[in-house]
Motif scaffolding. Structure first.
Motif, PDB file in Angstrom:
ATOM      1  N   SER A  67       0.832  -1.195   0.000  1.00 19.71           N
ATOM      2  CA  SER A  67       0.000   0.000   0.000  1.00 19.71           C
ATOM      3  C   SER A  67       0.873   1.254   0.000  1.00 19.71           C
ATOM      4  CB  SER A  67      -0.929   0.005   1.214  1.00 19.71           C
ATOM      5  OG  SER A  67      -0.188  -0.001   2.419  1.00 19.71           O
ATOM      6  N   MET A  68       2.072   1.166   0.593  1.00 16.53           N
ATOM      7  CA  MET A  68       2.963   2.319   0.594  1.00 16.53           C
ATOM      8  C   MET A  68       3.444   2.646  -0.820  1.00 16.53           C
ATOM      9  SD  MET A  68       3.087   3.706   3.488  1.00 16.53           S
ATOM     10  CE  MET A  68       4.462   4.827   3.182  1.00 16.53           C
ATOM     11  N   LYS A  69       3.700   1.612  -1.616  1.00 16.99           N
ATOM     12  CA  LYS A  69       4.133   1.853  -3.001  1.00 16.99           C
ATOM     13  C   LYS A  69       2.999   2.477  -3.810  1.00 16.99           C
ATOM     14  CE  LYS A  69       6.041  -0.307  -7.150  1.00 16.99           C
ATOM     15  NZ  LYS A  69       6.935   0.851  -7.379  1.00 16.99           N
ATOM     16  N   LEU A  70       1.774   1.954  -3.652  1.00 20.51           N
ATOM     17  CA  LEU A  70       0.643   2.547  -4.349  1.00 20.51           C
ATOM     18  C   LEU A  70       0.434   3.992  -3.900  1.00 20.51           C
ATOM     19  CD1 LEU A  70      -2.211  -0.117  -4.616  1.00 20.51           C
ATOM     20  CD2 LEU A  70      -0.567   0.602  -6.346  1.00 20.51           C
ATOM     21  N   HIS A  71       0.589   4.214  -2.610  1.00 22.47           N
ATOM     22  CA  HIS A  71       0.463   5.558  -2.050  1.00 22.47           C
ATOM     23  C   HIS A  71       1.432   6.530  -2.740  1.00 22.47           C
ATOM     24  CE1 HIS A  71       1.327   8.844   0.700  1.00 22.47           C
ATOM     25  NE2 HIS A  71       2.460   8.281   1.079  1.00 22.47           N
ATOM     26  N   ARG A  72       2.675   6.104  -2.920  1.00 18.88           N
ATOM     27  CA  ARG A  72       3.675   6.964  -3.549  1.00 18.88           C
ATOM     28  C   ARG A  72       3.455   7.092  -5.060  1.00 18.88           C
ATOM     29  NH1 ARG A  72       7.076   3.933   0.000  1.00 18.88           N
ATOM     30  NH2 ARG A  72       7.595   2.566  -1.751  1.00 18.88           N
TER      31      ARG A  72
END
Length: 238
Positions: free
Chosen positions: A105-110
């Motif tokens: 989710s952190m990668k999608l967030h970025r």
């Protein structure tokens, strides 16, 4: 073979190509509609194809004449009930299916410019959709064949028989199916016809590009972009 791609290599599209595919929201909407409905728009609530386009696209772009509901390509899908741009969903799907070790989710967030909470929500929806659809492509070898299904005329009512003209497949539904020899998994679905575009589209949807595909000698399969072998039923090959 020293210069051949490794096991992690997958033939596909690059990020640059993806950006060109979806330059705006309209292109993303058109793509989702084509993939989801395959040219046969249907209501996401009752499944009816008796639908029409709403001129002002409010409260949704389409309406069902049968259940009177307004709907869009989001209705009944992982994107249902969200206002996130379809373009962001398209990029999320790409990142989800092309990441060999999974996407966080952190990668999608970025990468998508959304909050971490929103990214987590999108991932949850995508995982649920993939688990329910059995999306994981068949690695092969894969057997593909089509048939026609429907009741025998002698078992139909007289009024139903009168509606049918011709012989053979008239009044029957075409169904195409694929079976993964390694896992025994089967995927089948009704199709509007058995022409090359329809059958190859089905194979591309469910079969890994690197898998070997076995079919009969029907001309519709000759354009398959896979390693392809055909059996000749007329000489006893099955």
């Amino acid at each position: 073979m020293a210069n051949a791609p490794g096991k992690a290599h997958r033939k596909g599209i690059s990020l640059m190509e993806l950006a060109a595919m979806f330059p705006d929201e309209a292109s993303a909407e058109a793509w989702f509609e084509e993939v989801h409905w395959q040219g046969h728009r249907c209501c996401g609530k009752c499944g009816s194809t008796n639908t029409y386009e709403v001129k002002n696209r409010k409260p949704a772009p389409y309406r069902c004449r049968d259940c009177k509901s307004y709907f869009s390509v989001r209705t009944g899908t992982a994107m249902d009930g969200t206002n996130l741009p379809l373009r962001k969903w398209a990029f999320a799907v790409y990142l989800y299916v092309t990441s060999l070790k999974g996407v966080s989710s952190m990668k999608l967030h970025r990468d998508l410019g959304v909050t971490q909470k929103t990214a987590w929500f999108m991932l949850h929806r995508l995982r649920t959709a993939w688990e329910g659809s059995g999306f994981e492509e068949f690695a092969g070898p894969v057997e593909v064949d089509e048939t026609y299904m429907g009741g025998k005329r002698r078992n139909m009512s007289r009024s139903k028989r009168k509606e049918l003209t011709g012989r053979g497949t008239v009044g029957k539904t075409a169904v195409v199916g694929a079976r993964d020899r390694a896992t025994g998994r089967v995927q089948a679905q009704p199709v509007p016809d058995t022409v090359m575009e329809t059958l190859i589209g089905f194979v591309r949807q469910y079969v890994d590009p690197w898998a070997t595909v076995y079919t009969d000698e029907a001309a519709a399969y000759k354009g398959l972009p896979h390693k392809h072998e055909a059996v000749n039923h007329s000489v006893g090959e099955y």
